[in-house]
Design an enzyme around this catalytic site. Sequence first.
Site, PDB file in Angstrom:
ATOM      1  CG  ASP A  31      -2.200   0.692   1.069  1.00  0.00           C
ATOM      2  OD1 ASP A  31      -2.338   1.463   0.107  1.00  0.00           O
ATOM      3  OD2 ASP A  31      -3.109   0.479   1.908  1.00  0.00           O
ATOM      4  CG  ASP A  32      -0.455   4.820   0.537  1.00  0.00           C
ATOM      5  OD1 ASP A  32      -1.341   4.377  -0.214  1.00  0.00           O
ATOM      6  OD2 ASP A  32      -0.678   5.684   1.397  1.00  0.00           O
ATOM      7  CB  CYS A  70      -6.562   2.053  -1.382  1.00  0.00           C
ATOM      8  SG  CYS A  70      -5.243   2.913  -0.487  1.00  0.00           S
ATOM      9  CG  HIS A 125     -10.184  -0.073   0.271  1.00  0.00           C
ATOM     10  ND1 HIS A 125      -9.090   0.543   0.831  1.00  0.00           N
ATOM     11  CD2 HIS A 125     -11.268   0.535   0.805  1.00  0.00           C
ATOM     12  CE1 HIS A 125      -9.497   1.499   1.652  1.00  0.00           C
ATOM     13  NE2 HIS A 125     -10.816   1.506   1.650  1.00  0.00           N
ATOM     14  CG  ASP A 332      -2.039   0.742  -3.331  1.00  0.00           C
ATOM     15  OD1 ASP A 332      -1.029   1.435  -3.102  1.00  0.00           O
ATOM     16  OD2 ASP A 332      -3.023   0.706  -2.553  1.00  0.00           O
ATOM     17  CG  HIS A 333      -1.874   4.547  -4.793  1.00  0.00           C
ATOM     18  ND1 HIS A 333      -1.245   5.098  -3.692  1.00  0.00           N
ATOM     19  CD2 HIS A 333      -2.996   3.944  -4.317  1.00  0.00           C
ATOM     20  CE1 HIS A 333      -1.968   4.853  -2.613  1.00  0.00           C
ATOM     21  NE2 HIS A 333      -3.027   4.143  -2.970  1.00  0.00           N
TER      22      HIS A 333
END
Length: 503
Positions: A31-32, A70, A125, A332-333
Amino acid sequence: MGMKSLLPFAALFFPCWLEAAPPNVLLILVDDLKPALGCYGDTRAKTPHMDRLAARGMRFDLAYCNQAVCAPSRFNLMLGSRSTSTALYGLGSRLRERLPDAVTMPQHFARHGGHRTESIGKVFHIGHGNEGDPQSFSVPHFKDKVIEYLDPASTQGGQLTREEALFTNQKLDQIRSLPRGTAFEAPAAGDEDYADGRVAAETVRRLGAAARRRKENGTPFFIAAGFVRPHLPFCAPKSYWDMHDPAKLPQPEFEEHPAGSPLVARKRGGEIAAYDPVPERDDAAFSPELKRRLIHGYYASTSYVDAQIGRVMDALDRLGLAEETLVVLWGDHGFHLGDLGIWTKHTNYEQANRIPLVIIAPGVAKPGSSTRQLAETVDIFPTLAALAGLPAPSGPQPVDGVSLDPVLRDPNARVRDHAFHCFPKQKLGRAIRTERHRLVEWKTPGAAPETAEIELYDYEADPLERENLATQQPETVARLRAILARHPEALPMGPPAKKKKQP
């Protein structure tokens, strides 16, 4: 296609596989996670385990998410569909309300490859009114916390905080009345005191069980292991904070919005303001000390999750599974760390959308290789299907991804000339990223092209996105808008239309 008909394909791709089954799949989702990794050239990062993972496969240097938030990004991954093709734009978007018959990546592998499919940690999510997608997997999901504190002082004495409530679907109509948790903590704690340590332990346990099944009856596994750090809050054991000298970590070089950028593209505040001691006013300045502490927390959290991924990869080797397992490392980003004066994600700018992507495909991708092929999150589904010798995904949802298999075999091969992403605000921003430029078109879906506001950035001349060049380079804008016009018009934002009852 039956299992026997798959075997000739499997032999072509992975001659070292067991002949009874296609390869296993291990998806490692973080994540992130931006490419703030040693293997991507960040000399300040302490990520030896992800660096070693990258040395075993191919690193994609120009990989991009399809939407920098997300839930939609994870739908992009699991469906092979862009948000503009599904209208799954929101954190609370529910997959089966919009696409009740969609076939997700794990479902595809279960149906066509006989894989046992499992999910551990943050995969789909869950939160903001969303419950994930249980039907994607063979066994119940292993859920753990996203927002987690060990020190009661971080939550004003153990109270339910705003972000904890959002991620556990509690008091969703009372969020603003709840206290803010801290943006960071660094207790003397063990790895498994936080969720990512427990997710790593459970993944190792599941790999052991999968290895036994593989040996006994040839059953391949599809395991998705999702880690939550470096998502806020930056809570990690003190030992990982101590790995970094905050005075030596990179600080934002340019903290203004790009000159000439449209108001709709800009961002201040947002998610970061849900955490104490970040100022709650969008126009408030961050002190140098706060910025340094936040950046320190991001790097510490990344080092913490790196160690957990190392545990998983060590288990894959120890169990003798590495040579018959496809491995994907995916963020995810991206994440803004004060560049353009922005924190977190939720934009169409480079730092929010560029992601790490590494694919290990034994016998196909040369270890330690890299490519400048532009890649998108939606490409992962068709790529893994091709590598496993399974049919290409065909929906019923729209499948926008393309297989990167030719690139894994030859880093100079090309299967697309740009990457596509979007972000919805008052208008929808659709963007294309070529090797040199990014063009963003902001307009309401279905509106005339002349109503759009345009951004153009040149990453050779201006890697920090200091200035929107759209009015200065009309020929480049026209050329890139022609590329964008090859894409279907985006589905509108908002809830799905209710089906009319038949008379």
